[in-house]
Design a protein around this motif. Structure first.
Motif, short mmCIF file in Angstrom:
data_model
loop_
_atom_site.label_atom_id
_atom_site.label_comp_id
_atom_site.label_asym_id
_atom_site.label_seq_id
_atom_site.Cartn_x
_atom_site.Cartn_y
_atom_site.Cartn_z
N ILE A 193 0.84 -1.20 0.00
CA ILE A 193 0.00 0.00 0.00
C ILE A 193 0.88 1.25 0.00
O ILE A 193 0.62 2.19 -0.75
N TYR A 194 1.92 1.26 0.81
CA TYR A 194 2.77 2.44 0.90
C TYR A 194 3.43 2.77 -0.44
O TYR A 194 3.52 3.93 -0.83
N TRP A 195 3.90 1.76 -1.17
CA TRP A 195 4.69 1.98 -2.38
C TRP A 195 3.87 2.01 -3.66
O TRP A 195 4.42 2.22 -4.74
N THR A 202 11.88 -1.77 -5.86
CA THR A 202 12.72 -2.94 -5.60
C THR A 202 12.78 -3.11 -4.10
O THR A 202 12.91 -2.14 -3.35
N GLY A 203 12.61 -4.32 -3.66
CA GLY A 203 12.63 -4.59 -2.23
C GLY A 203 11.79 -5.81 -1.94
O GLY A 203 11.45 -6.59 -2.84
N PRO A 204 11.42 -5.99 -0.68
CA PRO A 204 10.61 -7.14 -0.31
C PRO A 204 9.30 -7.16 -1.10
O PRO A 204 8.67 -6.12 -1.29
N ASP A 228 8.72 -7.48 -4.24
CA ASP A 228 8.76 -6.56 -5.37
C ASP A 228 7.80 -6.93 -6.50
O ASP A 228 7.20 -6.04 -7.12
N LYS A 229 7.59 -8.19 -6.79
CA LYS A 229 6.67 -8.56 -7.87
C LYS A 229 5.23 -8.16 -7.53
O LYS A 229 4.51 -7.61 -8.37
N THR A 230 4.82 -8.38 -6.31
CA THR A 230 3.47 -8.01 -5.88
C THR A 230 3.30 -6.50 -5.88
O THR A 230 2.31 -5.98 -6.40
N VAL A 231 4.27 -5.80 -5.31
CA VAL A 231 4.19 -4.34 -5.25
C VAL A 231 4.18 -3.75 -6.66
O VAL A 231 3.39 -2.86 -6.96
N GLU A 232 5.04 -4.25 -7.54
CA GLU A 232 5.11 -3.74 -8.91
C GLU A 232 3.80 -3.96 -9.67
O GLU A 232 3.33 -3.09 -10.39
#
Length: 82
Positions: free
Chosen positions: A2-4, A12-14, A16-20
């Motif tokens: 939610i934050y990103w 890029t980070g923990p 990352d595929k879901t966030v992207e």
């Protein structure tokens, strides 16, 4: 995630595929498909037909305009992260 999800550039980070995926979907939605990230335009139109925005974009315009006039120099678009 939610934050990103308002991040302008790739995350890029923990997780990352879901966030992207979420970040790109949000950009596609908010730009009404101007940004597609290579997705098929026909599928995007079908998605919009199946899931209409119900005033979401008018809400965004009002909220952004209101905040811009309150904070024109300090933080005109606070939802965006670097």
């Amino acid at each position: 995630m939610i934050y990103w999800h308002h991040k302008k550039s790739s995350y890029t980070g923990p997780y990352d595929k879901t966030v992207e995926n979420f970040r790109k979907a949000d950009w596609i939605d908010v730009t009404l498909g101007v940004r597609t990230f290579g997705l098929d335009g026909r599928q995007l139109r079908e998605n919009r037909r199946q899931f209409p925005n119900r005033g979401f974009h008018w809400f965004l315009i009002k909220a952004i305009t209101k905040n811009f006039f309150r904070n024109p120099a300090a933080n005109p678009l606070p939802m965006f992260t670097k």
